[in-house]
Design an enzyme around this catalytic site. Structure first.
Site, PDB file in Angstrom:
ATOM      1  N   SER A 288     -31.990  53.193  11.858  1.00 48.99           N
ATOM      2  CA  SER A 288     -31.823  54.628  12.085  1.00 48.99           C
ATOM      3  C   SER A 288     -31.075  55.295  10.933  1.00 48.99           C
ATOM      4  O   SER A 288     -31.461  56.380  10.475  1.00 48.99           O
ATOM      5  CB  SER A 288     -31.110  54.880  13.414  1.00 48.99           C
ATOM      6  N   HIS A 318     -34.231  47.612  17.590  1.00 51.63           N
ATOM      7  CA  HIS A 318     -33.051  48.386  17.187  1.00 51.63           C
ATOM      8  C   HIS A 318     -32.383  48.977  18.421  1.00 51.63           C
ATOM      9  O   HIS A 318     -31.594  48.327  19.093  1.00 51.63           O
ATOM     10  CB  HIS A 318     -33.472  49.467  16.188  1.00 51.63           C
ATOM     11  N   HIS A 365     -26.081  38.684  15.328  1.00 47.76           N
ATOM     12  CA  HIS A 365     -26.115  39.945  14.596  1.00 47.76           C
ATOM     13  C   HIS A 365     -26.559  39.656  13.171  1.00 47.76           C
ATOM     14  O   HIS A 365     -26.254  38.594  12.622  1.00 47.76           O
ATOM     15  CB  HIS A 365     -24.731  40.616  14.603  1.00 47.76           C
ATOM     16  N   ARG A 374     -16.985  45.824  18.731  1.00 48.86           N
ATOM     17  CA  ARG A 374     -17.405  46.827  19.709  1.00 48.86           C
ATOM     18  C   ARG A 374     -17.561  46.193  21.087  1.00 48.86           C
ATOM     19  O   ARG A 374     -17.251  46.813  22.111  1.00 48.86           O
ATOM     20  CB  ARG A 374     -18.716  47.487  19.254  1.00 48.86           C
ATOM     21  N   ASP A 420     -24.508  45.177  22.319  1.00 50.86           N
ATOM     22  CA  ASP A 420     -25.541  45.401  23.331  1.00 50.86           C
ATOM     23  C   ASP A 420     -25.355  44.521  24.561  1.00 50.86           C
ATOM     24  O   ASP A 420     -25.871  44.834  25.633  1.00 50.86           O
ATOM     25  CB  ASP A 420     -26.931  45.145  22.729  1.00 50.86           C
TER      26      ASP A 420
END
Length: 481
Positions: A288, A318, A365, A374, A420
Site C-alpha cells: 500500500s 496484504h 513477517h 504491534r 494480524d
C-alpha cells in the site's frame, strides 16, 4: 497557495465554547497572529503544521543535498537474481522519511519505537492510548504534538470532513454485496475532483517548491473524509443504511468508532485508537505504501495515489491477513470442541495443520525477526481489558505453542506472531465482527502514513519512480558471464 512570513488565520466565525479561540490556540503553540487585514483563509493549525514541516525540511536539506551530489555512487547493497524474481524483497531502493522497520526492534515512527510513540503521544481524556491523529503530526513534523496542537488538529479535521452530496449518493446506491474495499476505492476516486493539488497544478501557477503545501491540503482533507466515508459504507452494508452522525466533540479516531455504531463504550474507542495508531505507517516498501508513493511520483494527486494504495491493500497477501487470522482462530476454537486450549494441544494441532499442507496465518513477517511489537502492544491491551475472552485465551496459547513448531521445520526465518494474529480478535471482542470490513479499518489507519509520505516526497522533490525490469533471457545472460 501563498507563502506567508508568519502563519495566518482564516476568518471562520466565532468558535464554539468547546473550541480554543484562535488567539488562545496561537498563544498555546507559540504563533504570532497576523493583523486582521493580513489574515488569509488558512487556519492557525495548518500554518503551524506547515511551519514545522518546513523547519524539519530545512534541517534535512543539507543532508539530502550531500547524499545526492557527493555520495550518489556509494553502494548500499547488492541485487541478485533471487531478489529480482522474488518480489524485490530486501532491495534498498525507496526513500521514505516517516518510518523505518528494523528486523529486531520493529517499526519506528520518526526514530521512536511504537512503545515510545504510544507512551508519549497525547491521549483522549481519561485514555491510555496515543491518538492516531497525533501520530499523523509526528510523521509529518518529526515532533510529538502538544495537547493544544492535537485539539486544534482535530477541530481542523472535523471542518474538512464534509463529503459532497454526489459522492454520498454514489456510495448509497452501490450494491450491498459489493466488497467494502471496492466501495472505499470508488468513494475516494469520486472525491478526487476536489483535489487542491490537482486544481493548482492544472492552473499552471503552482511552483514546484510549493507542491508540498497543496499536497498537504489534500492530505488533511483525505484523512478527514476517509473516516466518515468508511463509516457510511459500513452502515450501508451491514446496518441497512441507518447512519450515526459525526460527533465533533470527539477525537478523529473516537468519532470513527462512534460512527461505526457497534459499541458505544470508551473501551471500543480506545481499541480503535490503538489499532489506527499501530497501523498508521510501516516504512515505504509494503504494497500500500509503495503503490501510493509510485502513483504519487507521477504527480498524481493524493486521491488518485491513495486509491491505488487501497486497491493494493485489498489483496489477500496484504490487508486481508487480519481477517484470515481471525477465521483461523475461530475454526481452531470450533475444532477443539470446547476443550480448554493448552500448549500441548495447540502444539499437536499446529503440527497436524502443517502436515495437511495448510498454512497457519498470523505468524512470520517479511522483515521482522522477532515478535511484532504491534502484536505485543495489542496483547498487553487485551490482557488488561478482556483476559478471559475465549479467542484471546486461544491466541495467547498459540503465542507459546506455534513458534517452536514453525521453527522446527527449518523453513521459517521468523516463527513469531505478527500484528494480524491479534488485531481481528480485538475488533470482534467489541462487536465489530464483520470480517469483510476489517481491511477498510486498516485503510483508514494507513492513510496517515501514506499521505505523510506523499507530502515528504514532494517537499524533497523526488522524481518519478522508474526501476529497470529484466527478462528471463537477460537474467540468464548474467549467469553465463
Amino acid at each position: 497557495i501563498e507563502r506567508h512570513p508568519t502563519p495566518t488565520l482564516a476568518p471562520r466565525g466565532s468558535p464554539s465554547p468547546a473550541m480554543l479561540s484562535k488567539a488562545a490556540f496561537a498563544r498555546a503553540v507559540g504563533l504570532r497572529l497576523a493583523p486582521p487585514q493580513q489574515r488569509r483563509w488558512q487556519s492557525a493549525i495548518v500554518g503551524a503544521l506547515q511551519s514545522k514541516i518546513k523547519a524539519l525540511a530545512d534541517q534535512k536539506a543539507p543532508q539530502f543535498a550531500a547524499l545526492r551530489k557527493e555520495h550518489a555512487n556509494v553502494p548500499i547493497g547488492e541485487v541478485d537474481i533471487g531478489m529480482c524474481i522474488g518480489g524485490a524483497r530486501g532491495v534498498k531502493c525507496i526513500l521514505s522519511e516517516t518510518s523505518l522497520l528494523d528486523p529486531m526492534e520493529g517499526i519506528r515512527y520518526r526514530g521512536l519505537t511504537l512503545e515510545e510513540v504510544n507512551e508519549r503521544l497525547p491521549k483522549a481524556p481519561g485514555g491510555k492510548v496515543g491518538l492516531p491523529e497525533a501520530s499523523l503530526w509526528l510523521l509529518l513534523t518529526g515532533e510529538i504534538p502538544t495537547h493544544a496542537e492535537v485539539k486544534a488538529l482535530n477541530e481542523e479535521l472535523h471542518k474538512r470532513a464534509a463529503i459532497p452530496e454526489h459522492v454520498l449518493k454514489l456510495i448509497d446506491d452501490l450494491p450491498r454485496d459489493m466488497h467494502p474495499m471496492t466501495q472505499l476505492s470508488m468513494g475516494l476516486l469520486a472525491l478526487q475532483p476536489t483535489s487542491k493539488f490537482g486544481a493548482a497544478y492544472r492552473s499552471g501557477t503552482l511552483k514546484k517548491t510549493e507542491y508540498w503545501k497543496a499536497v498537504l491540503e489534500d492530505a488533511l482533507f483525505l484523512v478527514a473524509q476517509i473516516s466518515p466515508l468508511s463509516a457510511r459504507i459500513f452502515r450501508n452494508v451491514f446496518f441497512d443504511g441507518k447512519h450515526i452522525p459525526s460527533d465533533p466533540s470527539l477525537d478523529w479516531a473516537g468519532n470513527y468508532a462512534q460512527m461505526l455504531g457497534v459499541n458505544d463504550t470508551e473501551e471500543f474507542k480506545e481499541v480503535t485508537r490503538l489499532y489506527l495508531m499501530l497501523h498508521a505507517d510501516h516504512e515505504g516498501g509494503n504494497v500500500s505504501a509503495h503503490t501510493t508513493h509510485l502513483v504519487g511520483s507521477a504527480l498524481s494527486d493524493p486521491y488518485y495515489a491513495y486509491t491505488a494504495g487501497v486497491c493494493g491493500l485489498a489483496g489477500p497477501l496484504h490487508g486481508l491477513a487480519n481477517q484470515e487470522c481471525l477465521r483461523w482462530l475461530r475454526d481452531t476454537h470450533t475444532n477443539l470442541g470446547g476443550k480448554e486450549p493448552t500448549v500441548e494441544i495447540l502444539t499437536q494441532y499446529a503440527k497436524d495443520t502443517l502436515a495437511a499442507g495448510k498454512v497457519i496465518p498470523g505468524f512470520g513477517h517479511g522483515v521482522l525477526r522477532k515478535t511484532d511489537p504491534r502484536y505485543m502492544i495489542q496483547r498487553d491491551f487485551a490482557k488488561k481489558h478482556f483476559p478471559d475472552d475465549p479467542l484471546f485465551k486461544l491466541a495467547n496459547v498459540c503465542y507459546e505453542a506455534i513458534p517452536p513448531v514453525l521453527e522446527a521445520t527449518g523453513k521459517v526465518k521468523n516463527p513469531w506472531p505478527n500484528v494480524d494474529a491479534l488485531s481481528g480478535t480485538c475488533m470482534q471482542r467489541y462487536g465489530l465482527t464483520q470480517e469483510d470490513y476489517y481491511t477498510v479499518v486498516f485503510a483508514v489507519s494507513r492513510s496517515l502514513g501514506c499521505v505523510s509520505n506523499l507530502v515528504w516526497s514532494r517537499i524533497m522533490g523526488l522524481p518519478i519512480e522508474r526501476p529497470k525490469s529484466m527478462t528471463l533471457d537477460s537474467l540468464e545472460a548474467y549467469v553465463k558471464k
